[in-house]
Structure formats: structure tokens, C-alpha cells
Design an enzyme around this catalytic site. Structure first.
Site, short mmCIF file in Angstrom:
data_model
loop_
_atom_site.label_atom_id
_atom_site.label_comp_id
_atom_site.label_asym_id
_atom_site.label_seq_id
_atom_site.Cartn_x
_atom_site.Cartn_y
_atom_site.Cartn_z
N GLY A 14 1.00 -1.26 0.14
CA GLY A 14 -0.07 0.03 0.07
C GLY A 14 0.75 1.27 -0.09
O GLY A 14 2.01 1.32 0.67
N ARG A 75 1.20 -5.16 -5.26
CA ARG A 75 1.41 -6.25 -4.40
C ARG A 75 1.62 -7.68 -5.66
O ARG A 75 1.05 -7.95 -6.54
CB ARG A 75 0.14 -6.64 -3.85
CG ARG A 75 -0.28 -5.54 -2.84
CD ARG A 75 -1.39 -5.87 -1.85
NE ARG A 75 -1.86 -4.71 -1.25
CZ ARG A 75 -1.64 -4.05 -0.26
NH1 ARG A 75 -0.42 -4.46 0.37
NH2 ARG A 75 -2.43 -2.99 0.17
N ASP A 106 4.70 -4.71 6.11
CA ASP A 106 5.19 -5.95 6.54
C ASP A 106 5.38 -6.96 5.33
O ASP A 106 6.27 -7.81 5.35
CB ASP A 106 4.61 -6.52 7.44
CG ASP A 106 3.15 -6.77 7.41
OD1 ASP A 106 2.81 -6.17 6.54
OD2 ASP A 106 2.67 -7.27 8.40
N THR A 129 4.05 2.69 5.56
CA THR A 129 2.88 2.20 5.76
C THR A 129 2.09 3.05 6.54
O THR A 129 2.77 3.51 7.84
CB THR A 129 2.86 0.86 6.20
OG1 THR A 129 1.46 0.49 6.73
CG2 THR A 129 3.66 0.57 7.61
N ASP A 131 -0.13 2.21 8.48
CA ASP A 131 -0.50 1.24 9.69
C ASP A 131 0.28 1.38 11.09
O ASP A 131 -0.13 0.94 12.11
CB ASP A 131 -0.64 -0.32 9.36
CG ASP A 131 -1.38 -0.42 8.10
OD1 ASP A 131 -2.39 0.40 7.92
OD2 ASP A 131 -1.43 -1.52 7.41
N ASP A 133 2.59 -0.63 12.15
CA ASP A 133 2.50 -1.83 12.46
C ASP A 133 3.85 -2.58 12.57
O ASP A 133 3.99 -3.90 12.74
CB ASP A 133 1.56 -2.67 12.20
CG ASP A 133 1.52 -2.89 10.58
OD1 ASP A 133 2.46 -2.20 9.82
OD2 ASP A 133 0.82 -3.72 9.65
N ARG A 175 -5.33 -2.22 9.10
CA ARG A 175 -5.30 -3.58 8.82
C ARG A 175 -5.60 -4.46 10.03
O ARG A 175 -6.34 -4.24 10.55
CB ARG A 175 -3.94 -4.18 8.22
CG ARG A 175 -4.10 -5.33 7.53
CD ARG A 175 -2.66 -5.69 6.70
NE ARG A 175 -2.26 -5.08 5.64
CZ ARG A 175 -2.54 -5.39 4.49
NH1 ARG A 175 -3.37 -6.11 4.09
NH2 ARG A 175 -2.25 -4.26 3.59
O1 F6P Z 1 -1.46 -1.46 4.85
C1 F6P Z 1 -1.97 -0.23 4.45
C2 F6P Z 1 -3.57 -0.36 4.07
O2 F6P Z 1 -4.13 0.68 3.65
C3 F6P Z 1 -4.30 -1.06 5.26
O3 F6P Z 1 -4.63 -0.16 6.26
C4 F6P Z 1 -5.63 -1.59 4.52
O4 F6P Z 1 -6.26 -2.58 5.36
C5 F6P Z 1 -5.00 -1.93 3.30
O5 F6P Z 1 -3.76 -1.48 3.01
C6 F6P Z 1 -5.87 -1.86 2.03
O6 F6P Z 1 -5.17 -2.33 0.97
P1 F6P Z 1 -5.70 -2.21 -0.58
O7 F6P Z 1 -5.47 -0.77 -0.71
O8 F6P Z 1 -4.95 -3.13 -1.43
O9 F6P Z 1 -7.07 -2.43 -0.60
#
Ligand code: F6P
Length: 326
Positions: A14, A75, A106, A129, A131, A133, A175
Site C-alpha cells: 500500500g 502487490r 510488513d 505504511t 498502519d 504496525d 489492517r
Molecule cells: O497497509 C495499508 C492499508 O491501507 C491497510 O490499512 C488496509 O487494510 C490495506 O492497506 C488496504 O489495501 P488495498 O489498498 O490493497 O485495498
């Protein structure tokens, strides 16, 4: 130091505000130290597809203030297979890249760790990130900007919540972690935060209802961390409608707007320091480490430690929120 001449840089997973500031810092610091730099587009996938371009100092001009990532991100499933990583290694060698700086969360650093071990390839990670985390760093790049965005959104929602005397559940990202929800709640003066770190231990919603939310006010704002553990804001609102019909409940899911926007000064400075530190780390012969910040000092955190699950939430923060919401 091993014979490193050319450093590849990529963003993965992300996107997070401040990634561009990090790309700029890595690029300029590398060139300053005599390295060649190559920008890899679309994360690990760009290694497979050879989307690799030499970066000069001008390639990173005028980007420190921009959200998102100029290198794009993805990803990449192929990189999770041994065959994919073998192909990636061969492509990197063909481009003359002999070290990588990976900016991501992560999942991205887990990929970096596996690849570095398999091919004895020097990689430095930067925690990118919203998050927050990752272990071993007080803050990740993008977290502060996302927190500020959440705070601004809640300030707006509060106006309508107060006018209509409603209970609002506001769902935020993170997340499996509750950092955005908890600190967002403190920053915005919310009544509570329902977070995965304590959701399984107590019925947080029942506790809130029994305490009558904030007794001195008719409206309430509760932050909910997205997570199967909390059930999310919609599910909590449904529960309130069924179990406590006296409340006028509304839900707001902030979604991807939390990932966008110009990075705060804090994130720009953090990204700049970490980007420069990534090059220092390579010069120091460091391998397989993430750059972290602890007590305002740059630290090296082994990948294995950084990506460990369940970074703990400080109970002092929970207590502060609890005490200030009477
Ligand atoms: O890891 C960053 C994040 O924004 C999380 O907070 C969230 O759960 C996820 O990515 C959403 O991912 P995507 O943009 O692939 O839907």
C-alpha cells in the site's frame, strides 16, 4: 563494504504519504556517496518486467510534497514463488543492481527478507505504511499524515454529530493494528476506540453502552479499527440498532482517503532521515535490516524482528483516552 556500485529502489504494498520524500532521500544520498541509482517501477513486479530506469538527482526534484509514490506500487504474487525470485535475481544482475532499498510494509519487508537470504543480496528496508504496525520503530512513514487526515475528517463529522445528537462509528484503516484508531481517537477527542488489540478480551461496545458513552454530551464519536476482530463499524452499528434502539446511529468509513495527501512535515523529515540512513547502512555493511526511529535516533532493526506480528499498543494511550472521555 561489499562491492556495491548500483542501488535499486522500489516501493511496494500500500502506498503511504512520504514515500516520495523517501525515494528522493535515498536517490540523492546514494548519488552524493558516489553510487549509481536505478528506480524500479511497480514494486517487485517491476523487477520481473524490467521496468527499471536510471535515476539522476533531477528525477526526484519537486516530489517531496507529493502523496503516493512516483515509482508506483503493486502487490506481486510471482515474487512469492522461488521461480519468480530466481527470475528477479537474474534481472537485477542484468541491470547491474547489486543492492536494493525497499520501501513498504510488513508484506514487502517479508519478501525482502526471503530474497535477501536466498541470494545473499544486500537489502535495506524503509518502513512505509500508514498502519504503523512494524516493530522496532516508533513511527512508520505515512502514519503521521494518515493520523492528521483522520483527525481532520473527525473534526468535520463532529459538527453534524453534535447538531443531530447522534452516535457515530467511524471506521479507519490499520489492517490488523489499532494505532490509527487509538491515536486518531485521542487527537480528535473521540469517546472511544474499538481496536483489535483488546477486542477479544472484552466486549468493548457493551462496556461503552453501559457507561452511557460520554455522560456530559448527547453526541458521541467512536473510532473502529477495520479488522475481522472488531467486526468493523457497520457490524457495531447494527448491533447498537438491535440491542440499544434508543441511539440514533450513523457510520462513516473513511477508506482510502486516509492513504492520500501531501505528507506532513513530520513524515517528510522522517522519510528524509530514513532514506539517508538507508545509504549509511549500506556503507556500514548492514544487511537485511529495516531503518527505524527510536527516541529520535535512527536504529537498525533486523527484518525478522520488524515483521513480527502484534506490535504492542501502549496501555498509557488507552488510559489517556479513557480518562479524557468522561
Ligand atoms: O497497509 C495499508 C492499508 O491501507 C491497510 O490499512 C488496509 O487494510 C490495506 O492497506 C488496504 O489495501 P488495498 O489498498 O490493497 O485495498
Amino acid at each position: 563494504m561489499a562491492d556495491i556500485k548500483c542501488i535499486g529502489i522500489l516501493t511496494s504494498g500500500g502506498d503511504a504519504p512520504g514515500m516520495n520524500a523517501a525515494i528522493r532521500a535515498v536517490t540523492r544520498s546514494a548519488i552524493f556517496n558516489g553510487f549509481k541509482v536505478k528506480g524500479i517501477y511497480r514494486g517487485y513486479r517491476g523487477i520481473m518486467t524490467n521496468e527499471i530506469v536510471e535515476f539522476k538527482t533531477q528525477n526526484v526534484s519537486n516530489i517531496i510534497q507529493m502523496g503516493g509514490t512516483i515509482l508506483k506500487t503493486a502487490r506481486c504474487k510471482e515474487f512469492m514463488t522461488p521461480e519468480g525470485r530466481q527470475q528477479a535475481y537474474e534481472n537485477l544482475k542484468a541491470h547491474g543492481i547489486d543492492a536494493l532499498v525497499v520501501i513498504g510494509g510488513d508484506g514487502s519487508l517479508t519478501g525482502a527478507r526471503i530474497f535477501a537470504n536466498e541470494f545473499n543480496f544486500p537489502i535495506i528496508g524503509l518502513p512505509g505504511t500508514i498502519d504503523n504496525d512494524l516493530h522496532g520503530t516508533d513511527s512508520t512513514i505515512g502514519y503521521d499524515t494518515a493520523l492528521n487526515t483522520i483527525m481532520e475528517c473527525i473534526d468535520k463529522i463532529r459538527d453534524t454529530a453534535t447538531s443531530h445528537e447522534r452516535l457515530f462509528f467511524i471506521e479507519v484503516m490499520g489492517r490488523d493494528a489499532g494505532f490509527l484508531a487509538l491515536n486518531g481517537a485521542i487527537a480528535a477527542g473521540a469517546e472511544a476506540a474499538i481496536i483489535p488489540e483488546i477486542s477479544t478480551q472484552v466486549d468493548q461496545l457493551a462496556e461503552l453502552i453501559q457507561n452511557g458513552f460520554r455522560k456530559s454530551k448527547n453526541s458521541s464519536i467512536v473510532l473502529v479499527a477495520e479488522s475481522p476482530v472488531t467486526g468493523g463499524a457497520m457490524a457495531l452499528a447494527e448491533r447498537v440498532k438491535n440491542e440499544y434502539p434508543g441511539y440514533d446511529v450513523r457510520v462513516s468509513i473513511l477508506g482510502h482517503l486516509q492513504r492520500g495527501g501531501s505528507p506532513t512535515a513530520f513524515d517528510r523529515i522522517l522519510a528524509s532521515r530514513m532514506g539517508a540512513a538507508a545509504i549509511d547502512a549500506l556503507l556500514d555493511d548492514q544487511r537485511n535490516v529495516m531503518i527505524g526511529i527510536s527516541n529520535d535516533e535512527i536504529v537498525y532493526v533486523p527484518f525478522a524482528k520488524a515483521i513480527k506480528k502484534d506490535k504492542p499498543i501502549k496501555s498509557e494511550l488507552l488510559n489517556t483516552l479513557h480518562r479524557l472521555s468522561i
